[in-house]
Design an enzyme around this catalytic site. Sequence first.
Site, PDB file in Angstrom:
ATOM      1  N   GLU A  86     -10.983   1.525  -3.423  1.00  0.00           N
ATOM      2  CA  GLU A  86     -11.054   2.934  -3.858  1.00  0.00           C
ATOM      3  C   GLU A  86     -12.415   3.358  -4.396  1.00  0.00           C
ATOM      4  O   GLU A  86     -12.521   3.948  -5.460  1.00  0.00           O
ATOM      5  CB  GLU A  86      -9.959   3.196  -4.907  1.00  0.00           C
ATOM      6  CG  GLU A  86      -8.572   2.874  -4.377  1.00  0.00           C
ATOM      7  CD  GLU A  86      -7.454   3.041  -5.417  1.00  0.00           C
ATOM      8  OE1 GLU A  86      -7.767   3.356  -6.586  1.00  0.00           O
ATOM      9  OE2 GLU A  86      -6.294   2.836  -5.052  1.00  0.00           O
ATOM     10  N   ASN A 143     -10.561  -1.361   0.969  1.00  0.00           N
ATOM     11  CA  ASN A 143      -9.215  -0.775   0.881  1.00  0.00           C
ATOM     12  C   ASN A 143      -9.284   0.577   0.167  1.00  0.00           C
ATOM     13  O   ASN A 143      -9.942   0.694  -0.875  1.00  0.00           O
ATOM     14  CB  ASN A 143      -8.332  -1.749   0.067  1.00  0.00           C
ATOM     15  CG  ASN A 143      -6.860  -1.403   0.097  1.00  0.00           C
ATOM     16  OD1 ASN A 143      -6.287  -1.217   1.161  1.00  0.00           O
ATOM     17  ND2 ASN A 143      -6.244  -1.322  -1.072  1.00  0.00           N
ATOM     18  N   HIS A 159      -0.234   5.918   1.262  1.00  0.00           N
ATOM     19  CA  HIS A 159       0.802   6.461   0.374  1.00  0.00           C
ATOM     20  C   HIS A 159       1.064   7.900   0.811  1.00  0.00           C
ATOM     21  O   HIS A 159       0.210   8.759   0.634  1.00  0.00           O
ATOM     22  CB  HIS A 159       0.320   6.445  -1.084  1.00  0.00           C
ATOM     23  CG  HIS A 159       0.095   5.072  -1.635  1.00  0.00           C
ATOM     24  ND1 HIS A 159       1.126   4.196  -1.879  1.00  0.00           N
ATOM     25  CD2 HIS A 159      -1.031   4.419  -1.983  1.00  0.00           C
ATOM     26  CE1 HIS A 159       0.638   3.059  -2.363  1.00  0.00           C
ATOM     27  NE2 HIS A 159      -0.672   3.165  -2.433  1.00  0.00           N
ATOM     28  N   GLU A 177      -0.486  -0.517   1.734  1.00  0.00           N
ATOM     29  CA  GLU A 177       0.365  -0.144   0.589  1.00  0.00           C
ATOM     30  C   GLU A 177       1.359   0.937   1.007  1.00  0.00           C
ATOM     31  O   GLU A 177       1.615   1.893   0.262  1.00  0.00           O
ATOM     32  CB  GLU A 177      -0.500   0.349  -0.586  1.00  0.00           C
ATOM     33  CG  GLU A 177      -1.555  -0.640  -1.014  1.00  0.00           C
ATOM     34  CD  GLU A 177      -2.390  -0.175  -2.198  1.00  0.00           C
ATOM     35  OE1 GLU A 177      -2.012   0.815  -2.879  1.00  0.00           O
ATOM     36  OE2 GLU A 177      -3.436  -0.794  -2.453  1.00  0.00           O
ATOM     37  N   ASP A 214       4.044   3.527   1.598  1.00  0.00           N
ATOM     38  CA  ASP A 214       5.294   4.111   1.107  1.00  0.00           C
ATOM     39  C   ASP A 214       5.300   5.577   1.506  1.00  0.00           C
ATOM     40  O   ASP A 214       4.253   6.207   1.627  1.00  0.00           O
ATOM     41  CB  ASP A 214       5.529   3.907  -0.403  1.00  0.00           C
ATOM     42  CG  ASP A 214       4.375   4.304  -1.279  1.00  0.00           C
ATOM     43  OD1 ASP A 214       3.469   5.032  -0.818  1.00  0.00           O
ATOM     44  OD2 ASP A 214       4.362   3.895  -2.460  1.00  0.00           O
TER      45      ASP A 214
HETATM   46  O1  9MR Z   1       1.883  -0.151  -8.083  1.00  0.00           O
HETATM   47  C1  9MR Z   1       0.895  -0.345  -9.064  1.00  0.00           C
HETATM   48  C2  9MR Z   1       1.415   0.080 -10.414  1.00  0.00           C
HETATM   49  O2  9MR Z   1       2.439  -0.815 -10.843  1.00  0.00           O
HETATM   50  C3  9MR Z   1       0.296   0.112 -11.425  1.00  0.00           C
HETATM   51  O3  9MR Z   1       0.778   0.669 -12.637  1.00  0.00           O
HETATM   52  C4  9MR Z   1      -0.860   0.912 -10.898  1.00  0.00           C
HETATM   53  C5  9MR Z   1      -1.992   0.873 -11.879  1.00  0.00           C
HETATM   54  O4  9MR Z   1      -3.183   1.323 -11.376  1.00  0.00           O
HETATM   55  O5  9MR Z   1      -1.295   0.375  -9.659  1.00  0.00           O
HETATM   56  C6  9MR Z   1      -0.310   0.480  -8.685  1.00  0.00           C
HETATM   57  O6  9MR Z   1      -0.808   0.019  -7.453  1.00  0.00           O
HETATM   58  C7  9MR Z   1      -1.897   0.764  -6.921  1.00  0.00           C
HETATM   59  C8  9MR Z   1      -2.776  -0.179  -6.140  1.00  0.00           C
HETATM   60  O7  9MR Z   1      -3.166  -1.260  -6.944  1.00  0.00           O
HETATM   61  C9  9MR Z   1      -3.994   0.522  -5.579  1.00  0.00           C
HETATM   62  N1  9MR Z   1      -3.611   1.678  -4.811  1.00  0.00           N
HETATM   63  C10 9MR Z   1      -2.695   2.591  -5.455  1.00  0.00           C
HETATM   64  C11 9MR Z   1      -1.461   1.858  -5.927  1.00  0.00           C
HETATM   65  C12 9MR Z   1      -0.441   2.819  -6.478  1.00  0.00           C
HETATM   66  O8  9MR Z   1      -0.918   3.469  -7.608  1.00  0.00           O
END
Ligand code: 9MR
Length: 449
Positions: free
Chosen positions: A162, A204, A241, A270, A272
Site C-alpha cells: 500500500e 501488494n 476488496h 485479499e 472479499d
Molecule cells: O484484516 C486485518 C484486520 O484484522 C486488521 O485490524 C487491519 C489493520 O490494519 O488489517 C486488516 O488487513 C488488511 C491487510 O493487512 C492489508 N490490506 C487491507 C486489509 C483489510 O483492512
Amino acid sequence: MKLTSRSVSRAALVSSVLATVTLSAGLLVATSANAATTLGASAAQSGRYFGTAVAANKLSDSTYVGILNREFDMVTAENEMKIDATEPNQNQFTFGNADRIVNHARAQGMRVRGHTLAWHSQQPGWMQNMEGTALRSAMLNHVTKVAQYYAGKIYAWDVVNEAFEDGSSGARRNSNLQRTGNDWIEAAFRAARAADPAAKLCYNDYNTDDWTHAKTQAVYRMVQDFKTRGVPIDCVGLQSHFNAQSPVPSNYQTTLQNFANLGVDVQITELDIEGSGTTQAANYERVTKACLAVTRCTGITVWGIRDTDSWRSYGTPLLFDGSGNKKPAYTAVLDALNSVGGTTTTTTTTTSNDPVPGGCTATASVNAWNGGFVVTVKVTAGAAAIRGWTVTLALPSGSTVTNSWNATRNGNQWSNVAYNGNLTAGQATEFGFQGTGSAGSPSPTCTAS
Ligand code: 9MR
C-alpha cells in the site's frame, strides 16, 4: 485411457477415478478427470492455489480449522507477520503467533504467503516515531531479519504494502517510509531477495483493480520500471476488496493481464466482496474467471473464512456464513475453478535402489493443462527413519520447470530441504514443482540417506 471433463458428465466426474492401469511391476498409473470438491483441489487443476487469511487466535475453533484444512492450500497470516507483531521493540523479534500459523499450514501441506515486510500502517510505536536514515536502516533490518527467519518456508512475500495514494494523483503515499527517499521500495525488495532467494517477491495494494485508475497506472509504471532496471520483483498482489462503492470493475481481467504482461505473476491476495445471494455469487464468479483467463494469475486468497471472521463482517463478504455453511458464492467459485483445468494422473513407483535400510518411496501426481503442469510428489520413508531423500524424476525434453517448493532441485533430482529431510518410519512429506510443456507420466524413484 484418458478422459477429460468434456467427455464425461458432471455426475460421472464426481466419482473421480476413471481408470487404473498397471504398466509394469511396481508402477501404477491412475487417471482421473477434474471436478474436485474443494477450493484448493479445484484451483490445483490449473496449477493455481486457493488461499485464505488466517488468524492465530482462531486455530482453536474446530469449525474454523475444519474448513481451513479441508478447503485451502495457501495461507496468509491476517495480522501476525506485520511489523508491530514481529518486531514490537526495535531488534527484538517475536514470531510466536506467526509460527503457529506457519506450522499449522505446513503440517497440513499448505503453502504460506508472507504479509507484510514494509508498510506505513501497523508499525510498532518505536518505528512510527522514526524518520530518515535511522528509519531506512531499521526498515531494512526488519525486512532482512524476518525474511531470513522464514527463509525457505514462504511461497511469496508481500514485501511492500500500500505505498501509493488513492485518488487521481498517482503519487506515492506520504509516509515516514516514503520520506526516507523514493528508492525505499526497491531497497526493501533487494533486501528481501538477499534474505530469502527462494520466495517470490510481491508488491501488494488495494484500489488497483480498475485499469483506468491513476493508482493502478502508477503501480504499473513502478513495476515496469523495476523490471527494466532489474530490481527483483516477481509478482503483483491485487487485494481486491470489493463492495458497492468499489465494485468489481468491468476491466478487471485487463488489469490482471496487463500486469502479467510485464513479466510478473499476478495474485489476488485479499479477496472479499460485500453482498449476498446470487449477486455476490456472480461477482465472485467474475473475479475467479478473470484469474483463470490470465495464465500468470497464479492464485486467489480470500480475506477470511466465515463472514463472521471478516474485518468487515457487516458486509458478509466471504464464502462461508457464520455457521460455516457454504454460500452461493462458494459454489460459484468452485464451479468456475472446475470449469477449466486438466487431467490428474497419479504415478506410484515402489522401486528404490537404496543404501539405507527401509529406504523411501515416491509417488507423483500430475495436474496437467494445455501448456503447463504441476507435479506434486509424496515421499514416504520405509520401515526405518531416514535423515534425507533425493527423488529422481525425469521430464520429457522440451518441458521447463518454472518454480518448485519444499525441495531443492538439481536437474532431474529433487532433494529435501532443512525442514523435511528427517522422516520417521512410514512418515510422508510432499514437495512440488510447476512447469511449462508436458510432465508426461513421471515414474519417480527415491533414494534415502
Ligand atoms: O484484516 C486485518 C484486520 O484484522 C486488521 O485490524 C487491519 C489493520 O490494519 O488489517 C486488516 O488487513 C488488511 C491487510 O493487512 C492489508 N490490506 C487491507 C486489509 C483489510 O483492512
